[in-house]
Design a protein around this motif. Structure first.
Motif, PDB file in Angstrom:
ATOM      1  N   LEU A   1       0.831  -1.206   0.000  1.00  0.00           N
ATOM      2  CA  LEU A   1       0.000   0.000   0.000  1.00  0.00           C
ATOM      3  C   LEU A   1       0.868   1.260   0.000  1.00  0.00           C
ATOM      4  N   HIS A   2       1.911   1.248   0.821  1.00  0.00           N
ATOM      5  CA  HIS A   2       2.793   2.413   0.910  1.00  0.00           C
ATOM      6  C   HIS A   2       3.430   2.723  -0.445  1.00  0.00           C
ATOM      7  N   LEU A   3       3.886   1.701  -1.146  1.00  0.00           N
ATOM      8  CA  LEU A   3       4.534   1.912  -2.435  1.00  0.00           C
ATOM      9  C   LEU A   3       3.557   2.414  -3.492  1.00  0.00           C
ATOM     10  N   GLN A   4       2.267   2.150  -3.266  1.00  0.00           N
ATOM     11  CA  GLN A   4       1.239   2.673  -4.174  1.00  0.00           C
ATOM     12  C   GLN A   4       0.832   4.100  -3.821  1.00  0.00           C
ATOM     13  N   GLY A   5       1.410   4.627  -2.735  1.00  0.00           N
ATOM     14  CA  GLY A   5       1.049   5.956  -2.294  1.00  0.00           C
ATOM     15  C   GLY A   5      -0.246   5.994  -1.515  1.00  0.00           C
ATOM     16  N   CYS A   6      -0.657   4.860  -0.956  1.00  0.00           N
ATOM     17  CA  CYS A   6      -1.914   4.749  -0.213  1.00  0.00           C
ATOM     18  C   CYS A   6      -1.639   4.643   1.284  1.00  0.00           C
ATOM     19  N   VAL A   7      -2.575   5.133   2.083  1.00  0.00           N
ATOM     20  CA  VAL A   7      -2.484   4.950   3.530  1.00  0.00           C
ATOM     21  C   VAL A   7      -3.513   3.935   4.016  1.00  0.00           C
ATOM     22  N   SER A   8      -4.377   3.470   3.121  1.00  0.00           N
ATOM     23  CA  SER A   8      -5.427   2.552   3.531  1.00  0.00           C
ATOM     24  C   SER A   8      -5.711   1.548   2.437  1.00  0.00           C
ATOM     25  N   GLY A   9      -6.071   0.337   2.865  1.00  0.00           N
ATOM     26  CA  GLY A   9      -6.608  -0.633   1.938  1.00  0.00           C
ATOM     27  C   GLY A   9      -8.052  -0.275   1.622  1.00  0.00           C
ATOM     28  N   PRO A  10      -8.756  -1.140   0.885  1.00  0.00           N
ATOM     29  CA  PRO A  10     -10.155  -0.870   0.551  1.00  0.00           C
ATOM     30  C   PRO A  10     -11.002  -0.617   1.793  1.00  0.00           C
ATOM     31  N   VAL A  11     -11.789   0.447   1.747  1.00  0.00           N
ATOM     32  CA  VAL A  11     -12.641   0.826   2.869  1.00  0.00           C
ATOM     33  C   VAL A  11     -13.971   0.087   2.752  1.00  0.00           C
ATOM     34  N   PRO A  12     -14.491  -0.467   3.849  1.00  0.00           N
ATOM     35  CA  PRO A  12     -15.728  -1.246   3.779  1.00  0.00           C
ATOM     36  C   PRO A  12     -16.918  -0.426   3.296  1.00  0.00           C
ATOM     37  N   ARG A  13     -17.845  -1.108   2.632  1.00  0.00           N
ATOM     38  CA  ARG A  13     -19.088  -0.483   2.193  1.00  0.00           C
ATOM     39  C   ARG A  13     -20.267  -1.322   2.673  1.00  0.00           C
ATOM     40  N   VAL A  14     -21.332  -0.652   3.041  1.00  0.00           N
ATOM     41  CA  VAL A  14     -22.574  -1.303   3.431  1.00  0.00           C
ATOM     42  C   VAL A  14     -23.691  -0.727   2.569  1.00  0.00           C
ATOM     43  N   PHE A  15     -24.360  -1.591   1.808  1.00  0.00           N
ATOM     44  CA  PHE A  15     -25.421  -1.147   0.909  1.00  0.00           C
ATOM     45  C   PHE A  15     -24.930  -0.038  -0.017  1.00  0.00           C
ATOM     46  N   GLY A  16     -23.696  -0.189  -0.469  1.00  0.00           N
ATOM     47  CA  GLY A  16     -23.132   0.754  -1.419  1.00  0.00           C
ATOM     48  C   GLY A  16     -22.535   1.999  -0.823  1.00  0.00           C
ATOM     49  N   GLU A  17     -22.668   2.180   0.493  1.00  0.00           N
ATOM     50  CA  GLU A  17     -22.141   3.371   1.146  1.00  0.00           C
ATOM     51  C   GLU A  17     -20.890   3.031   1.947  1.00  0.00           C
TER      52      GLU A  17
END
Length: 253
Positions: free
Chosen positions: A208-224
């Motif tokens: 993730l760091h090498l991709q310039g990200c601080v987070s993996g995929p964030v959870p979604r509930v009913f599309g939100e």
């Protein structure tokens, strides 16, 4: 709670990268603190981090043998999978990624293994329910050098009166005030996490760091998006692309 914690969490590991939603073999910690070994990252330049548990076990097995080539059955024993499974996908993937090369009918690593992190720490954050938080944090002692539980300062007294529980599980305890002050109440010992599980968490965090990200995929509930806290959610400022990981239930914090 996650927003103020994001600004203060590095106090638990000075100089660390603060990351979120990094999956590991013990679930998904709220926060991962990553103390990168930049030399090790540079030495492995051009090769993607290892994203699978089997991949990590294979490279560790070769490191233990000091670079001596191993046969497919020997690697299968070390990775605890079948030789057929390795032949079908794992070995070709590691060769394509530049991690392995064939030596006759055996395999050897293309580099000397080094962990990409000097230290990795997990943090669970809870407004209340310290027992549940302790249970979650204790699982992470199997994958991190230190595991912490951070509680809201107003609800931390009950946990502080049960310090023997935290000693038994070797989990650190800290409180976070409304003003954003983080106070360490009990520091854990640096533990001996299971090496393959630790290194898998390290590899995924580094990816993730090498991709310039601080987070993996964030959870979604009913599309939100399932927000981790009210107000600013630090994960959304640098989440990995395709943040559609399903989740159930209500926000954890």
């Amino acid at each position: 709670m996650l927003a103020p914690l994001a600004y203060k969490a590095a106090q638990l590991l000075p100089g660390a990268e603060v990351m979120f939603e990094v999956p590991c073999t013990a679930g998904i910690p709220d926060v991962v603190l990553l103390d990168l070994d930049h030399g090790a990252v540079a030495a492995r330049a051009g090769k993607a981090p290892l994203m699978g548990s089997v991949d990590v076990r294979i490279l560790l097995a070769l490191q233990v043998r000091s670079g001596q080539p191993l046969s497919t059955p020997e690697l299968a024993d070390a990775a605890m999978v079948s030789a057929a499974h390795l032949r079908r996908g794992v070995l070709p993937r590691l060769v394509d990624g530049g991690h392995l090369e064939a030596v006759g009918d055996r395999w050897q690593a293309t580099y000397t293994w080094r962990s990409l992190a000097r230290k990795i720490v997990t943090v669970e954050a809870k407004l209340r329910d310290w027992r549940r938080g302790l249970a979650q944090a204790s699982r992470h002692t199997a994958v991190a050098d230190e595991a912490w539980l951070v509680l809201d300062a107003h609800t931390s007294q009950a946990a502080r009166s049960h310090s023997d529980w935290f000693e038994a599980y070797d989990v650190g305890l800290a409180s976070l005030s409304v003003a954003g002050d983080l106070t360490a109440l009990r520091s854990p010992r640096v533990n001996r996490a299971r090496q393959p599980d630790r290194e898998l968490l390290v590899e995924r965090a580094v990816s993730l760091h090498l991709q310039g990200c601080v987070s993996g995929p964030v959870p979604r509930v009913f599309g939100e998006v399932l927000l981790a806290s009210t107000g600013d959610d630090p994960r959304l400022r640098g989440a990995a692309a395709g943040s559609t990981r399903p989740a159930a239930g209500s926000p954890r914090h």
